[in-house]
Structures are given as C-alpha cells and as structure tokens.
Motif scaffolding. Structure first.
Motif, PDB file in Angstrom:
ATOM      1  N   ASP A  73       0.685  -1.903  -0.302  1.00  0.00           N
ATOM      2  CA  ASP A  73       0.426   0.129   0.382  1.00  0.00           C
ATOM      3  C   ASP A  73       1.374   1.321   0.154  1.00  0.00           C
ATOM      4  OD1 ASP A  73      -2.440  -1.642  -0.398  1.00  0.00           O
ATOM      5  OD2 ASP A  73      -1.946  -1.819   2.169  1.00  0.00           O
ATOM      6  N   TRP A  74       0.324   2.063  -0.403  1.00  0.00           N
ATOM      7  CA  TRP A  74       1.082   3.490  -0.299  1.00  0.00           C
ATOM      8  C   TRP A  74       0.153   4.454  -1.033  1.00  0.00           C
ATOM      9  CZ3 TRP A  74       0.704   6.331  -5.152  1.00  0.00           C
ATOM     10  CH2 TRP A  74       0.400   5.951  -6.177  1.00  0.00           C
ATOM     11  N   GLY A  75       0.687   6.098  -0.775  1.00  0.00           N
ATOM     12  CA  GLY A  75      -0.242   7.171  -0.847  1.00  0.00           C
ATOM     13  C   GLY A  75       0.336   8.116  -0.786  1.00  0.00           C
ATOM     14  N   TRP A  76       0.211   9.754  -1.104  1.00  0.00           N
ATOM     15  CA  TRP A  76       0.421  10.911  -1.594  1.00  0.00           C
ATOM     16  C   TRP A  76      -0.382  11.733  -0.077  1.00  0.00           C
ATOM     17  CZ3 TRP A  76       4.989  10.843  -3.953  1.00  0.00           C
ATOM     18  CH2 TRP A  76       4.775  10.411  -5.568  1.00  0.00           C
ATOM     19  N   GLU A  77      -0.808  11.322  -0.028  1.00  0.00           N
ATOM     20  CA  GLU A  77      -1.527  11.945   1.139  1.00  0.00           C
ATOM     21  C   GLU A  77      -0.895  11.749   2.687  1.00  0.00           C
ATOM     22  OE1 GLU A  77      -3.274   7.876   1.300  1.00  0.00           O
ATOM     23  OE2 GLU A  77      -2.766   9.415  -0.401  1.00  0.00           O
ATOM     24  N   PRO A  78      -1.180  12.160   3.837  1.00  0.00           N
ATOM     25  CA  PRO A  78       0.143  12.617   5.302  1.00  0.00           C
ATOM     26  C   PRO A  78      -0.021  10.918   5.179  1.00  0.00           C
ATOM     27  CG  PRO A  78      -1.374  14.637   4.858  1.00  0.00           C
ATOM     28  CD  PRO A  78      -1.910  13.960   3.534  1.00  0.00           C
ATOM     29  N   ALA A  79       0.652  10.343   5.770  1.00  0.00           N
ATOM     30  CA  ALA A  79       1.422   8.935   6.301  1.00  0.00           C
ATOM     31  C   ALA A  79      -0.200   8.530   7.833  1.00  0.00           C
ATOM     32  CB  ALA A  79       2.562   9.124   6.818  1.00  0.00           C
ATOM     33  N   ALA A  80      -0.576   7.572   8.188  1.00  0.00           N
ATOM     34  CA  ALA A  80      -1.353   7.335   9.081  1.00  0.00           C
ATOM     35  C   ALA A  80      -0.254   7.787  10.497  1.00  0.00           C
ATOM     36  CB  ALA A  80      -1.741   5.884   9.024  1.00  0.00           C
ATOM     37  N   ALA A  81      -0.650   7.728  11.571  1.00  0.00           N
ATOM     38  CA  ALA A  81      -0.126   7.964  12.282  1.00  0.00           C
ATOM     39  C   ALA A  81       0.541   7.227  12.908  1.00  0.00           C
ATOM     40  CB  ALA A  81      -1.088   8.603  13.516  1.00  0.00           C
ATOM     41  N   TRP A  82       0.688   5.843  12.986  1.00  0.00           N
ATOM     42  CA  TRP A  82       1.015   5.118  12.834  1.00  0.00           C
ATOM     43  C   TRP A  82       2.562   4.021  12.377  1.00  0.00           C
ATOM     44  CZ3 TRP A  82       2.044   0.541  10.465  1.00  0.00           C
ATOM     45  CH2 TRP A  82       1.636   0.008   8.842  1.00  0.00           C
ATOM     46  N   VAL A  83       2.553   5.058  10.700  1.00  0.00           N
ATOM     47  CA  VAL A  83       3.046   4.298  10.284  1.00  0.00           C
ATOM     48  C   VAL A  83       4.257   5.573  10.565  1.00  0.00           C
ATOM     49  CG1 VAL A  83       4.561   5.215   8.056  1.00  0.00           C
ATOM     50  CG2 VAL A  83       2.269   4.040   7.948  1.00  0.00           C
ATOM     51  N   ARG A  84       4.297   7.115  10.633  1.00  0.00           N
ATOM     52  CA  ARG A  84       4.731   7.507  11.893  1.00  0.00           C
ATOM     53  C   ARG A  84       5.614   7.465  12.861  1.00  0.00           C
ATOM     54  NH1 ARG A  84       4.369  12.385  13.127  1.00  0.00           N
ATOM     55  NH2 ARG A  84       5.715  13.317  12.465  1.00  0.00           N
ATOM     56  N   ASP A  85       5.124   6.917  13.093  1.00  0.00           N
ATOM     57  CA  ASP A  85       5.241   6.215  14.745  1.00  0.00           C
ATOM     58  C   ASP A  85       6.419   5.301  14.893  1.00  0.00           C
ATOM     59  OD1 ASP A  85       2.907   8.390  16.012  1.00  0.00           O
ATOM     60  OD2 ASP A  85       2.091   6.897  16.401  1.00  0.00           O
ATOM     61  N   GLU A  86       6.131   4.589  13.635  1.00  0.00           N
ATOM     62  CA  GLU A  86       7.478   3.370  13.613  1.00  0.00           C
ATOM     63  C   GLU A  86       8.370   3.832  12.788  1.00  0.00           C
ATOM     64  OE1 GLU A  86       7.408   0.353  14.212  1.00  0.00           O
ATOM     65  OE2 GLU A  86       4.787   0.211  14.374  1.00  0.00           O
ATOM     66  N   LEU A  87       7.946   4.915  12.381  1.00  0.00           N
ATOM     67  CA  LEU A  87       9.970   5.234  11.838  1.00  0.00           C
ATOM     68  C   LEU A  87      10.702   6.504  12.661  1.00  0.00           C
ATOM     69  CD1 LEU A  87       7.925   6.888   8.394  1.00  0.00           C
ATOM     70  CD2 LEU A  87       9.657   5.092   8.758  1.00  0.00           C
ATOM     71  N   LEU A  88       9.078   7.270  13.844  1.00  0.00           N
ATOM     72  CA  LEU A  88      10.376   7.728  14.890  1.00  0.00           C
ATOM     73  C   LEU A  88      10.735   7.121  15.637  1.00  0.00           C
ATOM     74  CD1 LEU A  88       7.593  10.716  14.733  1.00  0.00           C
ATOM     75  CD2 LEU A  88       9.259  10.889  14.124  1.00  0.00           C
TER      76      LEU A  88
END
Length: 156
Positions: free
Chosen positions: A51-66
């Motif tokens: 899955d992918w998208g150009w809209e802002p990432a879901a909070a859980w995606v950002r949380d994993e990266l952070l």
C-alpha cells in the motif's frame, strides 16, 4: 528522479490467518512530494500487501519511523524569514491547514520543528526554493545510541 526517506521494519498479526508477520513502512520524498509506503507478506498463508499514498501518512506509520530513527529537527537560519513562504512550505509539503501551518511556523521559529526525516527534508527543500535557509539535524530526543540514517531508493 530524486527519492530519499526512511524505512522501518514492523511486526503485526496477519489480517487473514493471525500469524506473526513482518513488514516495512517507509516515508519518502519522490519528485518533490511526500509519499508513504507499507509492505508486508505473511510467511504462513502467503498474504501480501503493498500500500502507498501521497496523502499524509497514518499516525502508526509515522510512529514506527520515529521509534526506529527518532525525529529530525528543522530550524531556520533566520527566524524572521518571510512568513508567507514558511506557511506555504508546510501547506504544500505536508498538506497542513492554514491553522496547522501557522502553529508549525511558530514552532519552527521558536524551537525548531520536529518531524520524520522525509517530512523535514521536504519542508527544508521547499523553504530553500523560496530562498529561505534552514538546517536539518537530529532532534535532542533522538533515542540513545541511535543514529537517524536516511536510506535512498530509486534512481539516483
């Protein structure tokens, strides 16, 4: 094509069979736009998802990266830089509303804006195109013994 960002591995239960499944989340700047990606494949039942998208990432995606890389801090070289261009960078780059962009710009001027590497990199690039110099570095809250290292994908 310029593509750069960060990725992080995550573990979750398979949506089909419930088995532990490994996946990857990523956030990249591609062609001047922010993109998120989630890939996973279950070794038990074979379910695969990309899955992918150009809209802002879901909070859980950002949380994993952070959690994996820690936040990056974007700071203005001149905190008095033209306000309209700063607001435009947040609105165009991160899809912020006017109110969100105003709050982000105030934070940027006061103490620096913390974000994922890809988010901060995109805003820094947009500011640079508007003639506004900024710096990008690890935030003070970077986890101990970790270094935020961006990965590069695509054609370089």
């Amino acid at each position: 094509m310029d593509t750069n960002g960060q990725a992080a591995r995550f573990l979750a239960d398979c949506q089909r069979c419930g088995a532990p499944t490994e996946g990857w989340v990523a956030q990249v700047v591609r062609d001047g736009r922010l993109r998120w990606e989630v890939d996973l494949q279950c070794s038990a039942c074979g379910l695969a998802s990309c899955d992918w998208g150009w809209e802002p990432a879901a909070a859980w995606v950002r949380d994993e990266l952070l959690a994996r890389h820690g936040p990056r801090r974007l700071e203005l070289v001149d905190p008095e830089a033209r306000g309209g261009h700063v607001l435009k960078a947040f609105r165009d780059g991160l899809g912020f509303s006017l109110g969100e962009a105003q709050r982000a710009a105030r934070t940027l001027r006061r103490s620096g804006y913390e974000a994922t590497y890809a988010e901060a990199r995109l805003v820094a690039d947009l500011l640079g195109r508007a003639g506004i110099d900024s710096t990008l570095g690890p935030a003070d809250t970077l986890p101990p013994n970790r270094t935020a290292v961006p990965f590069v994908t695509g054609d370089q």
